[in-house]
Design a protein around this motif. Structure first.
Motif, PDB file in Angstrom:
ATOM      1  N   SER A 154      88.926  28.795 -23.217  1.00 44.71           N
ATOM      2  CA  SER A 154      87.588  29.535 -23.842  1.00 44.71           C
ATOM      3  C   SER A 154      86.305  29.168 -22.994  1.00 44.71           C
ATOM      4  O   SER A 154      86.086  27.945 -23.034  1.00 44.71           O
ATOM      5  N   LEU A 155      85.547  30.146 -22.472  1.00 50.36           N
ATOM      6  CA  LEU A 155      84.671  29.727 -21.772  1.00 50.36           C
ATOM      7  C   LEU A 155      83.180  29.848 -22.421  1.00 50.36           C
ATOM      8  O   LEU A 155      82.253  28.845 -22.324  1.00 50.36           O
ATOM      9  N   ALA A 156      83.128  30.876 -23.368  1.00 46.11           N
ATOM     10  CA  ALA A 156      82.065  31.007 -23.971  1.00 46.11           C
ATOM     11  C   ALA A 156      82.163  32.150 -25.085  1.00 46.11           C
ATOM     12  O   ALA A 156      83.182  32.908 -25.111  1.00 46.11           O
ATOM     13  N   VAL A 157      81.233  31.953 -26.260  1.00 46.99           N
ATOM     14  CA  VAL A 157      81.378  32.993 -27.291  1.00 46.99           C
ATOM     15  C   VAL A 157      79.808  33.478 -27.277  1.00 46.99           C
ATOM     16  O   VAL A 157      78.982  32.836 -27.284  1.00 46.99           O
ATOM     17  N   VAL A 158      79.545  34.831 -27.324  1.00 43.61           N
ATOM     18  CA  VAL A 158      78.411  35.512 -27.234  1.00 43.61           C
ATOM     19  C   VAL A 158      78.264  36.381 -28.443  1.00 43.61           C
ATOM     20  O   VAL A 158      79.164  37.235 -28.784  1.00 43.61           O
ATOM     21  N   GLU A 159      77.248  36.275 -29.259  1.00 39.35           N
ATOM     22  CA  GLU A 159      76.877  36.868 -30.418  1.00 39.35           C
ATOM     23  C   GLU A 159      76.370  38.356 -29.888  1.00 39.35           C
ATOM     24  O   GLU A 159      75.582  38.332 -28.987  1.00 39.35           O
ATOM     25  N   THR A 160      76.684  39.570 -30.467  1.00 36.63           N
ATOM     26  CA  THR A 160      76.153  40.857 -30.042  1.00 36.63           C
ATOM     27  C   THR A 160      74.981  41.506 -30.589  1.00 36.63           C
ATOM     28  O   THR A 160      74.564  42.222 -30.245  1.00 36.63           O
ATOM     29  N   GLY A 161      74.651  40.889 -31.742  1.00 37.89           N
ATOM     30  CA  GLY A 161      73.515  41.465 -32.469  1.00 37.89           C
ATOM     31  C   GLY A 161      73.875  42.779 -33.158  1.00 37.89           C
ATOM     32  O   GLY A 161      73.170  43.432 -33.836  1.00 37.89           O
ATOM     33  N   GLU A 162      75.277  42.899 -33.272  1.00 35.82           N
ATOM     34  CA  GLU A 162      75.655  44.111 -34.134  1.00 35.82           C
ATOM     35  C   GLU A 162      76.769  43.452 -35.293  1.00 35.82           C
ATOM     36  O   GLU A 162      77.019  42.390 -35.137  1.00 35.82           O
ATOM     37  N   ARG A 163      77.021  44.451 -35.998  1.00 34.64           N
ATOM     38  CA  ARG A 163      78.042  44.213 -37.437  1.00 34.64           C
ATOM     39  C   ARG A 163      79.134  44.936 -37.094  1.00 34.64           C
ATOM     40  O   ARG A 163      79.455  45.960 -36.503  1.00 34.64           O
ATOM     41  N   VAL A 164      80.349  44.132 -37.374  1.00 32.66           N
ATOM     42  CA  VAL A 164      81.646  44.614 -37.469  1.00 32.66           C
ATOM     43  C   VAL A 164      82.165  44.610 -38.810  1.00 32.66           C
ATOM     44  O   VAL A 164      82.109  43.577 -39.671  1.00 32.66           O
ATOM     45  N   MET A 165      82.802  45.677 -39.266  1.00 33.87           N
ATOM     46  CA  MET A 165      83.528  45.872 -40.517  1.00 33.87           C
ATOM     47  C   MET A 165      84.789  45.275 -40.185  1.00 33.87           C
ATOM     48  O   MET A 165      85.688  46.044 -39.646  1.00 33.87           O
ATOM     49  N   ARG A 166      85.414  44.503 -41.019  1.00 38.78           N
ATOM     50  CA  ARG A 166      86.656  44.028 -41.486  1.00 38.78           C
ATOM     51  C   ARG A 166      86.945  44.091 -42.899  1.00 38.78           C
ATOM     52  O   ARG A 166      86.790  45.111 -43.471  1.00 38.78           O
ATOM     53  N   ASP A 167      87.457  43.037 -43.585  1.00 39.24           N
ATOM     54  CA  ASP A 167      87.308  43.186 -45.075  1.00 39.24           C
ATOM     55  C   ASP A 167      85.944  43.171 -45.785  1.00 39.24           C
ATOM     56  O   ASP A 167      85.675  43.346 -47.102  1.00 39.24           O
ATOM     57  N   LYS A 168      85.132  42.698 -44.896  1.00 42.37           N
ATOM     58  CA  LYS A 168      83.813  42.716 -45.263  1.00 42.37           C
ATOM     59  C   LYS A 168      82.995  42.974 -43.887  1.00 42.37           C
ATOM     60  O   LYS A 168      83.353  42.602 -42.806  1.00 42.37           O
ATOM     61  N   VAL A 169      81.713  42.939 -43.804  1.00 39.12           N
ATOM     62  CA  VAL A 169      80.823  43.066 -42.827  1.00 39.12           C
ATOM     63  C   VAL A 169      80.592  41.728 -42.233  1.00 39.12           C
ATOM     64  O   VAL A 169      80.255  40.687 -43.006  1.00 39.12           O
ATOM     65  N   ALA A 170      80.735  41.590 -41.076  1.00 40.80           N
ATOM     66  CA  ALA A 170      80.365  40.354 -40.403  1.00 40.80           C
ATOM     67  C   ALA A 170      79.837  40.393 -38.919  1.00 40.80           C
ATOM     68  O   ALA A 170      79.838  41.469 -38.413  1.00 40.80           O
ATOM     69  N   PRO A 171      79.045  39.397 -38.270  1.00 38.98           N
ATOM     70  CA  PRO A 171      78.591  39.254 -37.100  1.00 38.98           C
ATOM     71  C   PRO A 171      79.685  39.597 -36.076  1.00 38.98           C
ATOM     72  O   PRO A 171      80.755  39.056 -36.209  1.00 38.98           O
ATOM     73  N   GLY A 172      79.301  40.338 -34.989  1.00 43.99           N
ATOM     74  CA  GLY A 172      79.913  40.662 -33.854  1.00 43.99           C
ATOM     75  C   GLY A 172      80.002  39.494 -32.802  1.00 43.99           C
ATOM     76  O   GLY A 172      78.795  38.885 -32.623  1.00 43.99           O
ATOM     77  N   ALA A 173      81.090  39.542 -32.051  1.00 45.53           N
ATOM     78  CA  ALA A 173      80.904  38.500 -30.910  1.00 45.53           C
ATOM     79  C   ALA A 173      81.893  38.991 -29.917  1.00 45.53           C
ATOM     80  O   ALA A 173      82.694  39.860 -30.038  1.00 45.53           O
ATOM     81  N   VAL A 174      81.630  38.364 -28.665  1.00 46.99           N
ATOM     82  CA  VAL A 174      82.588  38.637 -27.390  1.00 46.99           C
ATOM     83  C   VAL A 174      82.921  37.196 -26.865  1.00 46.99           C
ATOM     84  O   VAL A 174      82.229  36.180 -26.777  1.00 46.99           O
ATOM     85  N   LEU A 175      84.251  36.898 -26.981  1.00 45.53           N
ATOM     86  CA  LEU A 175      84.787  35.807 -26.323  1.00 45.53           C
ATOM     87  C   LEU A 175      85.266  35.761 -24.891  1.00 45.53           C
ATOM     88  O   LEU A 175      85.786  36.895 -24.726  1.00 45.53           O
ATOM     89  N   THR A 176      84.708  35.064 -23.990  1.00 45.46           N
ATOM     90  CA  THR A 176      85.132  35.019 -22.484  1.00 45.46           C
ATOM     91  C   THR A 176      86.366  34.160 -22.648  1.00 45.46           C
ATOM     92  O   THR A 176      86.325  33.033 -22.780  1.00 45.46           O
ATOM     93  N   ARG A 177      87.539  34.747 -22.128  1.00 43.21           N
ATOM     94  CA  ARG A 177      88.938  34.092 -22.222  1.00 43.21           C
ATOM     95  C   ARG A 177      89.127  33.675 -20.764  1.00 43.21           C
ATOM     96  O   ARG A 177      89.145  34.592 -19.842  1.00 43.21           O
ATOM     97  N   VAL A 178      89.879  32.624 -20.484  1.00 45.05           N
ATOM     98  CA  VAL A 178      90.263  32.200 -19.045  1.00 45.05           C
ATOM     99  C   VAL A 178      91.818  31.888 -19.122  1.00 45.05           C
ATOM    100  O   VAL A 178      92.338  31.122 -19.945  1.00 45.05           O
TER     101      VAL A 178
END
Length: 235
Positions: A154-178
């Motif tokens: 894992s190189l980085a995690v970036v928060e997106t400023g967006e909300r993601v719905m799963r079992d509840k609403v949560a902050p979104g993110a993108v993981l950079t995977r190597v």
């Protein structure tokens, strides 16, 4: 101007088009770096002491999928596998490989964004990821690396400023995977199911050239490749 020094030289797209879909990541609202693996970045030759070791605004946009680094050729990969008790044709439903980064030591690594939006393989999913799940993967993958177990990094995690719905609403993110590549057992299952022996041979030839070039001199390189993979997975 960026601090991260990408050197992309892409080869997976030389395979038949059925193995992947070309598309760009979906931009996010307000990318913000949460964690950055400077040790991994240094080992990949992405940062230098002169750059200070930290991603700048353009780098953060690239790690979020808002900006494509020079040389990137983004794709979602197809694969297959047995899920939910059935054989299923699958693919990267929320992950896009930006390209293959070449280190100063001439090693090749896939750079993949996870949570980067929908792909043709999303199966009605939203293509996004939550901050909590991406931080967990970051921690687990780096812990396994510390234990000497070869897996993705894992190189980085970036928060997106967006909300993601799963079992509840949560902050979104993108993981950079190597990873050394994202060729899976399921990639071969996809090849066998979609293209038969010619597709399997094309993929095997590619995997041997990329990962085990020393096997190409064997009398039966593909048989030697299979045995090598079995031995490594057993270890």
């Amino acid at each position: 101007m960026t601090n991260l020094q990408w050197r992309f030289k892409n080869s997976y797209t030389d395979l038949p088009p059925a193995f992947f879909a070309r598309l760009a990541p979906e931009p996010v609202a307000t990318p913000k770096i949460v964690i950055f693996n400077s040790d991994l970045a240094a080992s990949l030759g992405l940062i230098t002491p002169e750059a200070g070791g930290n991603p700048d605004d353009s780098d953060v946009k690239a790690l979020a999928g808002n900006l494509l680094p020079e040389g990137a050729d983004p794709i979602a990969q197809a694969y297959a596998g047995h899920q939910f008790g059935n054989f299923t044709m699958l693919g990267d439903g929320r992950a896009i490989v930006l390209g293959e980064h070449i280190t100063p030591n001439r090693e090749r690594f896939d750079i993949q964004l996870k949570g980067s939006g929908q792909t043709p393989f999303s199966r009605r999913g939203d293509g996004r990821a939550t901050l909590g799940s991406m931080l967990r993967e970051y921690i687990f993958s780096e812990a396994m690396a510390g234990l000497g177990i070869p897996t993705t990094r894992s190189l980085a995690v970036v928060e997106t400023g967006e909300r993601v719905m799963r079992d509840k609403v949560a902050p979104g993110a993108v993981l950079t995977r190597v990873a050394t590549s994202h060729v899976r057992v399921g990639t071969f299952e996809f090849a066998a199911a979609s293209g038969g022996a010619p597709a399997v041979k094309a993929l095997a030839d590619y995997a041997i050239e990329r990962h085990f070039p020393e096997l190409s001199a064997r009398k039966n390189p593909i048989s030697a490749f299979l045995k090598t993979v079995i031995d490594r997975q057993a270890q």
